[in-house]
Design a protein around this motif. Structure first.
Motif, PDB file in Angstrom:
ATOM      1  N   HIS A 105       0.839  -1.186   0.000  1.00  7.73           N
ATOM      2  CA  HIS A 105       0.000   0.000   0.000  1.00  7.73           C
ATOM      3  C   HIS A 105       0.878   1.241   0.000  1.00  7.73           C
ATOM      4  N   LEU A 106       2.026   1.161  -0.629  1.00  2.33           N
ATOM      5  CA  LEU A 106       2.976   2.256  -0.645  1.00  2.33           C
ATOM      6  C   LEU A 106       2.831   3.049  -1.929  1.00  2.33           C
ATOM      7  N   ASP A 107       3.675   4.066  -2.119  1.00  2.00           N
ATOM      8  CA  ASP A 107       3.622   4.879  -3.318  1.00  2.00           C
ATOM      9  C   ASP A 107       3.778   4.014  -4.562  1.00  2.00           C
ATOM     10  N   ALA A 108       3.124   4.458  -5.645  1.00  2.00           N
ATOM     11  CA  ALA A 108       3.166   3.687  -6.884  1.00  2.00           C
ATOM     12  C   ALA A 108       4.584   3.536  -7.405  1.00  2.00           C
ATOM     13  N   THR A 109       5.458   4.502  -7.080  1.00  2.00           N
ATOM     14  CA  THR A 109       6.835   4.459  -7.558  1.00  2.00           C
ATOM     15  C   THR A 109       7.771   3.679  -6.640  1.00  2.00           C
ATOM     16  N   GLY A 151       1.279  -0.139  15.156  1.00  2.00           N
ATOM     17  CA  GLY A 151       2.504  -0.702  14.612  1.00  2.00           C
ATOM     18  C   GLY A 151       2.797  -2.092  15.131  1.00  2.00           C
ATOM     19  N   HIS A 152       3.981  -2.557  14.810  1.00  2.00           N
ATOM     20  CA  HIS A 152       4.444  -3.884  15.214  1.00  2.00           C
ATOM     21  C   HIS A 152       5.928  -3.806  15.531  1.00  2.00           C
ATOM     22  N   ILE A 153       6.380  -4.704  16.402  1.00  2.00           N
ATOM     23  CA  ILE A 153       7.800  -4.838  16.682  1.00  2.00           C
ATOM     24  C   ILE A 153       8.115  -6.308  16.925  1.00  2.00           C
ATOM     25  N   ARG A 154       9.232  -6.756  16.385  1.00  2.00           N
ATOM     26  CA  ARG A 154       9.710  -8.123  16.623  1.00  2.00           C
ATOM     27  C   ARG A 154      11.220  -8.068  16.800  1.00  2.00           C
ATOM     28  N   ILE A 155      11.721  -8.788  17.811  1.00  2.00           N
ATOM     29  CA  ILE A 155      13.156  -8.917  18.019  1.00  2.00           C
ATOM     30  C   ILE A 155      13.500 -10.398  17.957  1.00  2.00           C
ATOM     31  N   VAL A 156      14.472 -10.732  17.104  1.00  2.00           N
ATOM     32  CA  VAL A 156      14.839 -12.125  16.839  1.00  2.00           C
ATOM     33  C   VAL A 156      16.263 -12.378  17.309  1.00  2.00           C
ATOM     34  N   VAL A 183       5.674   1.660  12.326  1.00  2.00           N
ATOM     35  CA  VAL A 183       4.693   2.509  13.004  1.00  2.00           C
ATOM     36  C   VAL A 183       3.961   3.321  11.949  1.00  2.00           C
ATOM     37  N   GLY A 184       2.652   3.434  12.092  1.00  2.00           N
ATOM     38  CA  GLY A 184       1.857   4.217  11.144  1.00  2.00           C
ATOM     39  C   GLY A 184       0.572   4.707  11.780  1.00  2.00           C
ATOM     40  N   THR A 185      -0.287   5.260  10.957  1.00  2.00           N
ATOM     41  CA  THR A 185      -1.548   5.798  11.452  1.00  2.00           C
ATOM     42  C   THR A 185      -2.617   4.712  11.511  1.00  2.00           C
ATOM     43  N   GLY A 186      -3.519   4.849  12.468  1.00  2.00           N
ATOM     44  CA  GLY A 186      -4.566   3.868  12.643  1.00  2.00           C
ATOM     45  C   GLY A 186      -5.505   3.750  11.459  1.00  2.00           C
ATOM     46  N   GLN A 206      -4.342   0.870   9.165  1.00  2.00           N
ATOM     47  CA  GLN A 206      -3.944  -0.334   9.899  1.00  2.00           C
ATOM     48  C   GLN A 206      -3.674  -1.505   8.955  1.00  2.00           C
ATOM     49  N   HIS A 207      -4.541  -1.688   7.967  1.00  2.00           N
ATOM     50  CA  HIS A 207      -4.378  -2.825   7.060  1.00  2.00           C
ATOM     51  C   HIS A 207      -3.067  -2.725   6.297  1.00  2.00           C
ATOM     52  N   ALA A 208      -2.730  -1.527   5.842  1.00  2.00           N
ATOM     53  CA  ALA A 208      -1.474  -1.340   5.109  1.00  2.00           C
ATOM     54  C   ALA A 208      -0.278  -1.613   6.008  1.00  2.00           C
ATOM     55  N   VAL A 209      -0.340  -1.107   7.249  1.00  2.00           N
ATOM     56  CA  VAL A 209       0.741  -1.334   8.211  1.00  2.00           C
ATOM     57  C   VAL A 209       0.930  -2.834   8.442  1.00  2.00           C
ATOM     58  N   ASP A 210      -0.175  -3.538   8.654  1.00  2.00           N
ATOM     59  CA  ASP A 210      -0.120  -4.976   8.916  1.00  2.00           C
ATOM     60  C   ASP A 210       0.434  -5.747   7.722  1.00  2.00           C
TER      61      ASP A 210
END
Length: 216
Positions: A47-51, A162-167, A179-182, A185-189
Motif C-alpha cells: 500500500h505504498l507509493d506507486a513508484t 505498529g508492530h515490533i519483533r526482536i529475533v 509505526v503508522g496511522t490507525g 492499519q491494514h497497510a501497516v499490517d
C-alpha cells in the motif's frame, strides 16, 4: 548470562524523524508521502507509493531484509553494543530494521528479547514525547528457521499503530519495527508481514533479489 537489551536505536531513529499528531500525518512530517501520484491500493501486497521499489538490504552480518525503498542508515557503538539501523519512510509512517551485536560476549548466550521490547518502546517515547506508545499482546515464538523471537503490537494514545519483533540470531539480534496511522492499519499490517517473509539470517540462503540490492 543474558546479553543486554539495549534495543533503542531503531526506535530513536524512527521517532526522531517523524511526527504524528492525533492519528493524522502532521504537515511536513517525515511520514508524509513523497511527491507524485498515489493510488488507494497499489497492489495486493503493498500500500505504498506507486513508484516504490522494494529493495533487498544486506547487513554486514549477512542478515538480509527487504524494505520498501532506500533506507536511511545509522550506525552506533555504545555501552558495548554495536547497532546498524535501516529506516524507510512510507506513506503511512515508517518501517525498518536494526542489527545488534555485542562483541566480547558469549555468542551462545541468549539476548534479552523481552527487555528489548520495553527498551525500544521507551526509546521511542523518549524522543517523541507525544507518542505515549505502548506494546500489547507480547508473545514469544520461533521462526521457520528455528530462531527465537519476541513480538508485540504497538499502540499510541494519538491513534498510531505498529508492530515490533526482536529475533535472536545468536551472534546478532535483529529488530523489525513499523509505526503508522490507525486509519491505515491494514497497510501497516500487510507490509509488516511482507518484511517478515523476506528475512534471511546469515546461516540461511538469501532470497533471489527482485529490484535493487543494497549492502552495508
Amino acid at each position: 548470562m543474558i546479553r543486554p537489551s539495549k534495543f533503542q536505536r531503531l526506535a530513536l531513529l524512527a521517532a526522531s524523524t517523524t511526527v504524528i499528531t492525533g492519528g493524522a500525518l502532521a504537515h511536513g512530517s517525515a511520514f508524509a508521502a513523497e511527491a507524485g501520484p498515489r493510488t488507494a491500493q497499489v497492489s495486493a501486497t503493498s500500500h505504498l507509493d506507486a513508484t516504490t521499489q522494494w529493495r533487498q538490504i544486506t547487513d554486514s552480518s549477512g542478515i538480509t531484509v527487504r524494505l520498501p525503498g532506500e533506507p536511511q542508515v545509522q550506525k552506533d557503538n555504545k555501552d558495548g553494543i554495536i547497532s546498524r539501523d535501516y529506516a524507510v519512510r512510507t506513506g503511512y509512517g515508517v518501517m525498518g530494521f536494526a542489527v545488534f551485536e555485542a562483541p566480547g560476549t558469549d555468542p551462545s548466550a541468549p539476548w534479552d528479547l523481552s527487555g528489548g521490547i520495553k527498551d525500544a518502546v521507551d526509546g521511542y517515547n523518549t524522543t517523541d514525547t507525544h507518542a505515549h506508545l505502548r506494546s500489547t499482546g507480547d508473545h514469544e515464538g520461533t521462526t521457520k528457521t528455528g530462531d527465537h523471537f519476541v513480538e508485540a503490537k504497538l499502540a499510541g494514545a494519538d491513534g498510531r499503530v505498529g508492530h515490533i519483533r526482536i529475533v535472536d540470531h545468536g551472534r546478532q539480534a535483529l529488530m523489525i519495527m513499523t509505526v503508522g496511522t490507525g486509519e491505515q492499519q491494514h497497510a501497516v499490517d500487510q507490509d509488516y508481514q511482507q518484511v517478515l517473509d523476506s528475512i534471511h539470517g546469515p546461516d540461511h540462503a538469501a532470497p533471489t533479489p527482485v529490484g535493487p540490492a543494497t549492502s552495508t
